[in-house]
Design an enzyme around this catalytic site. Structure first.
Site, PDB file in Angstrom:
ATOM      1  N   ASP A  28       0.837  -1.201   0.000  1.00  0.00           N
ATOM      2  CA  ASP A  28       0.000   0.000   0.000  1.00  0.00           C
ATOM      3  C   ASP A  28       0.871   1.250   0.000  1.00  0.00           C
ATOM      4  O   ASP A  28       1.581   1.528   0.963  1.00  0.00           O
ATOM      5  CB  ASP A  28      -0.884   0.010   1.257  1.00  0.00           C
ATOM      6  CG  ASP A  28      -1.814   1.212   1.277  1.00  0.00           C
ATOM      7  OD1 ASP A  28      -2.947   1.098   0.774  1.00  0.00           O
ATOM      8  OD2 ASP A  28      -1.398   2.282   1.788  1.00  0.00           O
TER       9      ASP A  28
ATOM     10  N   TYR B 174       2.923   9.858  -0.700  1.00  0.00           N
ATOM     11  CA  TYR B 174       4.026   9.340   0.139  1.00  0.00           C
ATOM     12  C   TYR B 174       5.382   9.576  -0.542  1.00  0.00           C
ATOM     13  O   TYR B 174       6.420   9.352   0.083  1.00  0.00           O
ATOM     14  CB  TYR B 174       3.870   7.833   0.419  1.00  0.00           C
ATOM     15  CG  TYR B 174       2.607   7.415   1.134  1.00  0.00           C
ATOM     16  CD1 TYR B 174       1.757   8.352   1.723  1.00  0.00           C
ATOM     17  CD2 TYR B 174       2.250   6.077   1.222  1.00  0.00           C
ATOM     18  CE1 TYR B 174       0.593   7.963   2.364  1.00  0.00           C
ATOM     19  CE2 TYR B 174       1.086   5.675   1.868  1.00  0.00           C
ATOM     20  CZ  TYR B 174       0.262   6.624   2.436  1.00  0.00           C
ATOM     21  OH  TYR B 174      -0.888   6.227   3.066  1.00  0.00           O
TER      22      TYR B 174
ATOM     23  N   LYS C 158      -2.702   5.717  -4.302  1.00  0.00           N
ATOM     24  CA  LYS C 158      -3.808   6.648  -4.032  1.00  0.00           C
ATOM     25  C   LYS C 158      -3.616   7.973  -4.745  1.00  0.00           C
ATOM     26  O   LYS C 158      -2.476   8.420  -4.945  1.00  0.00           O
ATOM     27  CB  LYS C 158      -3.923   6.908  -2.519  1.00  0.00           C
ATOM     28  CG  LYS C 158      -3.875   5.650  -1.675  1.00  0.00           C
ATOM     29  CD  LYS C 158      -4.083   5.898  -0.198  1.00  0.00           C
ATOM     30  CE  LYS C 158      -3.711   4.679   0.622  1.00  0.00           C
ATOM     31  NZ  LYS C 158      -2.287   4.557   0.927  1.00  0.00           N
TER      32      LYS C 158
ATOM     33  N   HIS D  75      -7.569   9.377  -2.072  1.00  0.00           N
ATOM     34  CA  HIS D  75      -6.890   9.399  -0.764  1.00  0.00           C
ATOM     35  C   HIS D  75      -7.716  10.098   0.327  1.00  0.00           C
ATOM     36  O   HIS D  75      -7.795   9.609   1.444  1.00  0.00           O
ATOM     37  CB  HIS D  75      -5.535  10.111  -0.924  1.00  0.00           C
ATOM     38  CG  HIS D  75      -4.526   9.739   0.114  1.00  0.00           C
ATOM     39  ND1 HIS D  75      -3.191   9.699  -0.139  1.00  0.00           N
ATOM     40  CD2 HIS D  75      -4.643   9.421   1.425  1.00  0.00           C
ATOM     41  CE1 HIS D  75      -2.531   9.346   0.957  1.00  0.00           C
ATOM     42  NE2 HIS D  75      -3.402   9.168   1.914  1.00  0.00           N
TER      43      HIS D  75
END
Ligand code: NAP
Length: 283
Positions: free
Chosen positions: A44, A49, A74, A107
């Site tokens: 994930d 990120y 996401k 997200h």
């Protein structure tokens, strides 16, 4: 690996590996590689990120066949909207060195999520994404998205751990055939979770760590969990949860420690919506 079947028939591992806050490129690549070697198949990540490239390199290096993997990423708020979503999706795919995604999530429920969802529905129908879903959608937002669109989200990834158990939301999503996925399954290590006396006592009984008890509790509830760790021994520890089963009484003891409290209590504050509108990443 135990799997859950999503509302479109796609199978998803019930336990995966999350890579939030693993910013160092080499460390991220190494931890994902270690996780894949330990047996994890669900990874994930998220555009926000800033580590999709490292994840992509680790996947390539691992030599795990693509069809065995379940890769989630996401869409961040700044890319909400029909055209932006199509572009953001292609960029994520490129960074991950993949030609399809297993799961693509919105997200956070901010910006033009309806435009995003239409783009995601198209990508899903073209076979470029096996399943589409959302994250951090409260039940009212989830229903609104469902009733105004054709494809029902397959997954809603929400904060779920012993202090924020999401019992009502999980029940509601189950009734609507939407898979609950836990983020922060270990409460991000906050609020002394690893010292909680109920969890410690249960761990001693089964000869398991608190982390293993929590992950077993989630998976026994049918919640998909994606713990993060940068330490190889913990990555392995968190994966070894299928050789024991918590009794009904122990599951109930964990239910009793629910505080129904987010780690981030301001998340429904209107100021948060403004804040998210202003968080821009170089993605
Ligand atoms: P988490 O998995 O609940 O907790 C991670 C923390 O626990 C780290 O400090 C880690 O430290 C520690 N830890 C891990 N295993 C341990 C063990 N066996 N014993 C003791 N400590 C342990 O937190 P999270 O990373 O926030 O959540 C997991 C994943 O959910 C993320 O990585 C991300 O993929 C996803 N997520 C999604 C959202 C969203 O908005 N959709 C938000 C947050 C997270 P070390 O690394 O030092 O081991």
């Amino acid at each position: 690996m135990q799997k859950v079947t999503l509302n479109n028939g796609i199978e998803m591992p019930i336990l995966g590996f999350g890579v939030y806050q693993i910013e160092d490129e080499n460390q991220c690549e190494q931890t994902v590689y270690d996780a894949l070697k330990a047996g994890y198949r669900l990874i994930d990540t998220a555009a926000a990120y800033m580590n999709e490239e490292s994840v992509g390199r680790a996947i390539k290096r691992s030599d795990v066949p693509r069809e065995e993997l379940f890769i989630t990423t996401k869409l961040w708020v700044q890319d909400a909207g029909y055209e932006s979503t199509k572009k953001a999706f292609e960029k994520s795919l490129e960074r991950l060195q993949l030609d399809y995604l297993d799961l693509y999530l919105i997200h956070r429920p901010f910006g033009d999520v309806y435009g995003s969802w239409r783009a995601m529905e198209e990508l899903y129908r073209e076979g470029k994404i096996k399943a589409i879903g959302v994250s951090n959608f409260e039940m009212d937002r989830l229903v609104d998205l469902m009733v105004h669109n054709e494809v029902i989200p397959a997954v809603n990834q929400i904060e779920t751990h012993p202090f924020c158990q999401q019992i009502e939301s999980a029940k509601y999503m189950k009734e609507h055939n939407i898979q609950i996925e836990s983020w922060g399954p270990l409460a991000e290590g906050k609020n002394n979770i690893f010292q909680n006396e109920v969890l410690v006592a249960i761990g001693e009984k089964y000869n398991k760590s608190v982390a293993q008890v929590i992950l077993r509790w989630l998976t026994q509830r049918g919640v998909v969990a994606i713990p993060k760790s940068v330490r190889k021994e913990r990555i392995i520890e968190n994966f070894n949860i299928f050789d024991f089963e918590l009794s009904k009484e122990d599951l109930e003891r964990i239910t009793a420690i629910d505080k129904k409290q987010s780690l981030y209590p301001t998340k429904r504050d209107p100021e948060e919506a403004k804040r998210y509108a202003n968080i821009k990443f170089d993605i």
